[in-house]
Motif scaffolding. Structure first.
Motif, short mmCIF file in Angstrom:
data_model
loop_
_atom_site.label_atom_id
_atom_site.label_comp_id
_atom_site.label_asym_id
_atom_site.label_seq_id
_atom_site.Cartn_x
_atom_site.Cartn_y
_atom_site.Cartn_z
N TYR A 1 -48.85 -0.11 8.54
CA TYR A 1 -48.02 -0.46 7.39
C TYR A 1 -48.83 -0.90 6.18
O TYR A 1 -48.26 -1.29 5.17
CB TYR A 1 -47.03 -1.56 7.79
N GLY A 2 -50.13 -0.88 6.27
CA GLY A 2 -50.94 -1.29 5.13
C GLY A 2 -51.56 -0.08 4.45
O GLY A 2 -51.40 1.06 4.89
N PHE A 3 -52.25 -0.32 3.37
CA PHE A 3 -53.01 0.75 2.72
C PHE A 3 -54.23 0.16 2.08
O PHE A 3 -54.35 -1.04 1.89
CB PHE A 3 -52.15 1.47 1.68
N ARG A 4 -55.16 1.04 1.75
CA ARG A 4 -56.39 0.63 1.10
C ARG A 4 -56.94 1.83 0.40
O ARG A 4 -57.09 2.89 1.00
CB ARG A 4 -57.36 0.14 2.18
N GLY A 5 -57.20 1.69 -0.88
CA GLY A 5 -57.71 2.84 -1.62
C GLY A 5 -58.33 2.42 -2.93
O GLY A 5 -58.34 1.24 -3.27
N THR A 6 -58.85 3.40 -3.65
CA THR A 6 -59.54 3.07 -4.90
C THR A 6 -58.79 3.64 -6.10
O THR A 6 -58.06 4.61 -5.99
CB THR A 6 -60.97 3.64 -4.92
N MET A 7 -59.00 2.98 -7.22
CA MET A 7 -58.38 3.42 -8.46
C MET A 7 -59.42 3.21 -9.56
O MET A 7 -60.04 2.16 -9.63
CB MET A 7 -57.15 2.54 -8.74
N THR A 8 -59.64 4.24 -10.36
CA THR A 8 -60.58 4.06 -11.47
C THR A 8 -59.79 4.03 -12.77
O THR A 8 -59.00 4.93 -13.04
CB THR A 8 -61.62 5.18 -11.52
N VAL A 9 -60.00 2.98 -13.53
CA VAL A 9 -59.27 2.82 -14.78
C VAL A 9 -60.26 2.71 -15.92
O VAL A 9 -61.13 1.83 -15.92
CB VAL A 9 -58.39 1.56 -14.74
N VAL A 10 -60.14 3.62 -16.89
CA VAL A 10 -61.02 3.58 -18.06
C VAL A 10 -60.57 2.43 -18.95
O VAL A 10 -59.37 2.14 -19.06
CB VAL A 10 -60.95 4.92 -18.81
N GLU A 11 -61.52 1.78 -19.59
CA GLU A 11 -61.20 0.68 -20.50
C GLU A 11 -60.14 1.12 -21.48
O GLU A 11 -60.26 2.17 -22.12
CB GLU A 11 -62.45 0.28 -21.28
N GLY A 12 -59.13 0.32 -21.60
CA GLY A 12 -58.07 0.61 -22.56
C GLY A 12 -56.97 1.50 -22.02
O GLY A 12 -55.95 1.68 -22.68
N SER A 13 -57.13 2.06 -20.83
CA SER A 13 -56.08 2.93 -20.32
C SER A 13 -55.40 2.31 -19.10
O SER A 13 -55.79 1.25 -18.62
CB SER A 13 -56.64 4.30 -19.99
N THR A 14 -54.40 3.00 -18.61
CA THR A 14 -53.54 2.47 -17.56
C THR A 14 -53.44 3.46 -16.42
O THR A 14 -53.43 4.67 -16.66
CB THR A 14 -52.15 2.20 -18.16
N ASP A 15 -53.35 2.97 -15.19
CA ASP A 15 -53.22 3.87 -14.04
C ASP A 15 -52.38 3.18 -12.97
O ASP A 15 -52.20 1.97 -13.01
CB ASP A 15 -54.60 4.23 -13.49
N ASN A 16 -51.86 3.97 -12.04
CA ASN A 16 -51.04 3.37 -10.98
C ASN A 16 -51.16 4.07 -9.65
O ASN A 16 -50.36 3.85 -8.75
CB ASN A 16 -49.58 3.30 -11.42
N THR A 17 -52.16 4.93 -9.47
CA THR A 17 -52.26 5.67 -8.22
C THR A 17 -53.61 5.43 -7.57
O THR A 17 -54.64 5.47 -8.23
CB THR A 17 -52.10 7.18 -8.49
N PRO B 1 -50.42 -6.08 5.96
CA PRO B 1 -49.47 -7.04 6.51
C PRO B 1 -49.92 -7.61 7.86
O PRO B 1 -49.37 -8.61 8.31
CB PRO B 1 -48.18 -6.23 6.66
N GLY B 2 -50.93 -6.98 8.48
CA GLY B 2 -51.35 -7.48 9.78
C GLY B 2 -52.48 -8.49 9.69
O GLY B 2 -52.89 -9.07 10.70
N ILE C 1 -53.75 -10.24 20.35
CA ILE C 1 -53.15 -10.52 19.04
C ILE C 1 -53.93 -9.80 17.93
O ILE C 1 -53.35 -9.19 17.04
CB ILE C 1 -53.13 -12.04 18.77
N ILE C 2 -55.25 -9.87 18.02
CA ILE C 2 -56.07 -9.24 16.98
C ILE C 2 -55.83 -7.73 16.97
O ILE C 2 -55.66 -7.12 15.91
CB ILE C 2 -57.57 -9.53 17.22
N LEU C 3 -55.76 -7.14 18.16
CA LEU C 3 -55.54 -5.69 18.21
C LEU C 3 -54.16 -5.34 17.65
O LEU C 3 -54.01 -4.36 16.93
CB LEU C 3 -55.69 -5.20 19.65
N VAL C 4 -53.18 -6.18 17.97
CA VAL C 4 -51.84 -5.93 17.43
C VAL C 4 -51.86 -6.03 15.90
O VAL C 4 -51.32 -5.17 15.19
CB VAL C 4 -50.82 -6.92 18.03
N GLY C 5 -52.53 -7.08 15.41
CA GLY C 5 -52.63 -7.25 13.96
C GLY C 5 -53.31 -6.06 13.30
O GLY C 5 -52.88 -5.58 12.25
N GLY C 6 -54.36 -5.59 13.93
CA GLY C 6 -55.07 -4.42 13.40
C GLY C 6 -54.17 -3.20 13.36
O GLY C 6 -54.16 -2.44 12.40
N TRP C 7 -53.40 -3.05 14.43
CA TRP C 7 -52.50 -1.89 14.50
C TRP C 7 -51.44 -1.96 13.41
O TRP C 7 -51.17 -0.97 12.73
CB TRP C 7 -51.85 -1.86 15.89
N ILE C 8 -50.88 -3.16 13.20
CA ILE C 8 -49.86 -3.31 12.15
C ILE C 8 -50.46 -2.98 10.78
O ILE C 8 -49.86 -2.28 9.97
CB ILE C 8 -49.30 -4.75 12.15
#
Ligand code: HEM
Lengths: 562, 411
Positions: A185-201, A484-485, A174-181
């Protein structure tokens, strides 16, 4: 079912214990590689480190992003396959064994038990003995049967132990299946946002490059704040965020800190890092050899070039607090905030590039103003910073004035370098600047200027940059993740721990009692066995024997054990 | 046989039957009370940390829980005596007694603490916990020496002294850690945190857990000779701890933001239950290998009388792994849960995580090797020793040689 001829041996191999052991060991060994070799670094760094030959070998094996290579994933897949086959083969048998308990046991089998005890009781009723025994075994699951004149009692503890096996191995699946999912279908990343500004990527490592992904909402950083311990270590990083979805502000000024993320539309938003978001910096340039003071306005991450001399300042960082241990080595620590400072790399024709940190405030120690400090690193590395005292306090105009007038007077009197001459020169400079209205602290100013005379003469640059003013903006480094996993993994984890506890702490223990009536006597045999926790069972068995014997003793009739 | 046992008072009896059961229920009630206070208390468990529990209202909740537990224990025990013979209450109650004693001991130390004016963040040498930890070091070293002596001079007084020293070491270390927790708040309320945040503190935790696991096995299975292998391992750790403190790593330092989480308080100790159990398994494995050598050389050596049999040693090693493996599994899962909450993913292939997985796989393989045919005691004993080396690398080596997110424990 019709199966090809090769199927059976493969099937057997896949579920064999040796394969399980081999798989676990191989997985362990290959996991080591990725911890020794730093993962996901810049390719040119690898090339420098290993040389072209090994670089290409490692690269073709995918060792720089090892845990995502097909061979490693294949290994995990193989483990899954093996687990499936194992469960497929063993589960039905185990379930059947758990349900069905054989009560009647052949004499020969019983004699082979490691734990075995016989009694012969005189002048007793069989039913009475059975009653006594049953009450002694009250915390065991019992089942009784009669066969060819003998009475059999079977008692079990931990009868459901095999569920432990099923749960543990199922859980890993089950754990391996969860990891695979999650990976699919998941993502993980970083976003740097300067104070007062807006970002979405967000951006993330993808193979040897960087990938980007647009989020279905915008994040605005309203504020970023750092709280410090008295020792100067950071205590808390806090971002105030707003989320704008489809033009509507759906989350308004929500604070997040490390360990307390924000959750929106299945995406978790974490406080991960921070840095300067391009603060406005105002520097004062004190040109050596000219009385002039200039003001320069720039920003962090920008480069300012002096049109007159070609010297450039690349501003790399700004920090409002610079807490340093000012005690001598070995002495009790003494932390001191040296105040705001800006860092830059100074380059220029005929100059060796150096990294410099310049402060806004003079360095005050034990109530005495020692003038401005700079930290200079000749290598550009943080750890090579060495303090350099400028002598003058640049925040007070009189210091600079007195210094320049002293330089002037000295220049005029030229040749004469005697101590007395220097002293008169200094006195006349004093008079020039202050007239006869000397300030109260003129002695301190004088000491600083004399210090400055010797220290500033070592500076090869055409000017001294000193921080005058700033307007700080931070950027906040956020980590965004959706998995999602993950919940599947938690379910598997729970099953794993429960399964292990069942497996180890509720071992299946079996007892057989065989009673046979022979005339006036009753012959009793007790056999016990277990596969796990044999030491514990030995004690348990002996305790049980004592209990049974006490049970026999407490009856009115005679008993004798053999 | 009943006559013999009756004449000698047996300490075990106070853990059995009604006295044990009632005590167990009291502890249970007290724990429930304090947990309820943490969750539903007046201001809620938050920034206050330990100090939140050192208030009058906390004691009120605690006391109410304990009294309720006591009352229901008596009532249930009287009404249904068969419940009082339950194994789990008699097994657990001695552990809870020990925990209570440790807390009382720490409370006693905290009263003996030097004046607040003599204590400062910059100079922590006046803190009492330092001296208690030094005592622990000495006592644990003495215990190791005594256990080794016991092998060659199996006088019962030597054995008893060795065990006593080990127990004193456990109580000194455990109470010193609890005291350190309190001291961190004395230095500065903002600095206060649980004493599981740096290598020095977790080392002390590791000594205590390893020793306690060993002692509980010793008590149950009369395996004193194993101490001569487990306690020297602990002693090696003691020397490392002394070295750390000489290098100035023993000071209480404020927590970096990443560690400010309640997960730390459960993840870290759970990990050390695993490490400690694996150390004990390694001790059993070494004892096995030693006994085997002696048997080969001289079948009737006097030493053999002291050692448990090969089969027993094999079982003891298994027993230790059976404690360590589930604990370590749980610890790794808790770590993953923490990572999911703090870093954005439950698994990042960070070196420490990966090495935890490697340790886990190694012991998983060991368990399979046990049940598969063709491997006997000797190779299993080697496996426990090798497994412990891997564990040690995971614990210390990773911090020294590899970089990663767990680098707060950096040397
Ligand atoms: C990460 C992977 C695995 C873990 C953590 C794991 C864990 C365990 C544990 C803890 C035991 C109990 C050992 C004992 O009796 O003390 C066990 C037994 C067993 N495992 Fe696994 N296992 C894993 C993979 C596999 C695989 C891949 C197979 C099959 C090829 C397998 C087959 C078995 C079998 C047949 C038993 C014996 C069950 C019994 O007779 O009680 N395991 N496993």
């Amino acid at each position: 079912m019709n199966m090809p001829i090769w199927f059976k041996p493969c099937f057997d191999r896949l579920s064999s214990m040796s394969l399980a052991i081999a798989l676990l060991v191989v997985l362990a060994l290959s996991s080591v590689i990725g911890t020794v070799l730093l993962q996901n670094q810049i390719q040119t760094d690898y090339l420098k480190q290993f040389g072209p030959l090994w670089y290409n070998v490692f690269r073709s094996l995918g060792l720089f992003d090892m845990y995502h290579t097909s061979w490693f994933i294949g290994l995990l897949g193989f483990l899954m396959l093996s687990l499936v086959v194992c469960l497929w083969r063993n589960t039905p048998r185990m379930l059947k064994d758990m349900r069905k308990r054989k009560v009647v046991i052949a004499d020969k089998s019983l004699q082979r038990f490691h734990h075995l005890k016989h009694w012969r009781l005189n002048k007793v009723e069989l039913t009475q003995v059975i009653e006594t025994l049953q009450s002694c075994l009250s915390d065991w699951e019992q089942k009784t049967a009669e066969d060819s004149g003998k009475t059999y009692i079977r008692a079990d503890k931990g009868r459901w132990n095999k569920w432990g096996y099923i749960l543990v191995h199922g859980a890993i699946l089950i754990i391996l299946v969860g990891g695979w999912i999650g990976a699919q279908y998941g993502f993980r990343g970083t976003m740097t946002v300067v104070e007062g500004s807006t970002d979405n990527t967000i951006s993330f490592v993808k193979g040897t490059g960087t990938g980007h992904l647009k989020m279905p909402f915008d994040i605005r950083c309203d504020d970023f704040f750092i709280d410090f311990y008295p020792t100067g270590m950071p205590k808390e990083f806090r971002s105030t965020l707003s989320i704008i979805d489809n033009g509507k502000t759906v989350v308004d000024h929500k604070k997040i800190i490390v360990n307390e993320p924000l959750y929106y539309k299945g995406v978790r938003i974490y406080q991960a890092s921070f840095g300067d978001g391009g603060s406005d910096i105002q520097l004062k340039l004190f040109r050596l050899g000219a009385d002039k003071v200039e003001t320069v306005k720039t920003k962090v991450y920008e480069t300012w070039r002096d049109p007159k001399t070609g010297v450039s300042l690349e501003i790399t960082n700004f920090r409002p607090f610079n807490i340093e241990n000012m005690a001598n080595p070995g002495a009790p620590k003494e932390f001191k905030d040296l105040g705001p400072a800006v860092e830059f790399i100074l380059r220029g024709p005929g100059l060796k590039p150096v990294k410099v940190k310049t402060f806004m405030r003079p360095f005050v120690m034990k109530g005495q103003n020692r003038g401005n400090l700079m930290m200079v690193s000749l290598t550009g590395e943080e750890r090579d910073y060495e303090p350099f005292s400028l002598g003058l306090d640049f925040s007070q105009p009189t210091d600079w004035k007195l210094y320049n007038s002293f330089v002037d007077v000295l220049k005029k009197q030229k040749e004469n370098n005697s101590q007395a001459a220097n002293f008169t020169a200094f006195k006349s400079a004093m008079n020039k600047v202050f007239g006869n209205k000397r300030p109260k602290n003129f002695q301190q100013i004088g000491a600083r200027v004399i210090q400055g005379m010797s220290n500033l003469s070592q500076v090869p640059w055409p000017f001294i940059p000193v921080l005058e003013d700033y307007d700080q903006v931070y950027y906040t480094g956020l980590e965004l993740a959706q998995d999602p996993g993950m919940n599947i993994v938690w379910v598997g984890s729970a099953a794993l721990v429960i399964g292990l506890c069942i497996m180890f702490y509720m071992p299946h223990r079996k007892l057989w009692l065989v009673l046979e009536k022979k005339g006036n006597n009753v012959k009793i045999s007790l056999g016990g066995m277990t596969l796990r926790n044999k030491l514990g069972f030995e004690q348990e068995f002996h305790e049980l024997l004592t209990k049974i014997e006490q049970g026999f003793d407490s009856r009115p009739s005679e008993g004798s054990a053999t | 046989m009943t006559a013999i046992t009756a004449t000698r008072f047996n300490f075990e009896t106070i853990n059995r039957g009604l006295p044990g059961f009632v005590r167990f229920c009291t502890y249970l009630g007290a724990i429930t009370g304090i947990s309820a206070y943490a969750m539903y208390g007046p201001s809620g468990y938050g920034d206050g940390g330990l100090l939140y529990f050192l208030t009058l209202s906390s004691f009120a909740w605690f006391g109410t829980g304990a009294l309720a537990g006591l009352a229901s224990g008596v009532a249930v025990g009287m009404a249904k005596p068969s419940l009082t013979t339950a194994k789990f209450s008699s097994n657990l109650v001695s552990w809870l007694d020990g925990a209570l004693m440790m807390i009382l001991l720490a409370a006693f130390w905290s009263v003996m603490e030097p004046d607040q004016a003599l204590i400062s963040y910059a100079d922590q040498s006046n803190l009492l916990s330092g001296s208690i930890i030094m005592t622990m070091n000495i006592v644990l070293l003495a215990s190791a020496l005594l256990y080794v002596t016991y092998l060659f001079a199996p006088a019962s007084i030597v054995g008893k002294l060795a065990t006593a020293c080990a127990w004193v070491g456990v109580y000194a270390g455990g109470s010193a850690l609890l005291l350190r927790w309190y001291e961190s708040y004395m230095l500065d309320v903002e600095i206060g945190h649980a004493p599981v945040s740096n290598l020095y503190e977790v080392f002390i935790l590791l000594f205590c857990i390893t020793t306690v696991i060993y002692l509980s096995l010793e008590r149950r299975y009369q395996a004193k000779a194993m101490g001569a292998f487990v306690m020297p391992l602990v002693s090696a750790g003691v020397f490392f701890g002394i070295w750390l403190s000489a290098r100035g790593h023993a000071d209480i330092k404020p927590l970096v933001p990443a560690l400010q989480s309640y997960w730390m308080k459960i993840h870290v100790p759970m990990n050390f239950v695993g490490y400690g159990a694996f150390a004990v398994a390694c001790g059993a494995g070494m004892a096995y290998l030693m006994r085997e050598r002696i048997e080969k050389k001289n079948g009737n050596s006097r030493l053999l009388a002291v050692f448990p049999t090969l089969d027993q040693l094999d079982q003891l090693a298994y027993k230790a792994v059976a404690i360590g493996f589930p604990a370590f599994t749980l610890a790794t899962i808790l770590g993953a849960a923490w990572a999911a909450e703090a870093w954005g993913g439950y698994w990042s292939w960070d070196p420490k995580e990966t090495w935890a997985l490697i340790v886990w796989l190694v012991y998983g393989a060991y368990l399979h090797v046990r049940v598969s045919h063709g491997w006997q005691g000797r190779s299993l004993a080697w496996w426990t020793v090798a497994g412990f080396l891997v564990t040690v690398f995971c614990f210390i080596g990773v911090n020294m040689y590899l970089s990663g997110l767990h680098s707060y424990g950096r040397l």
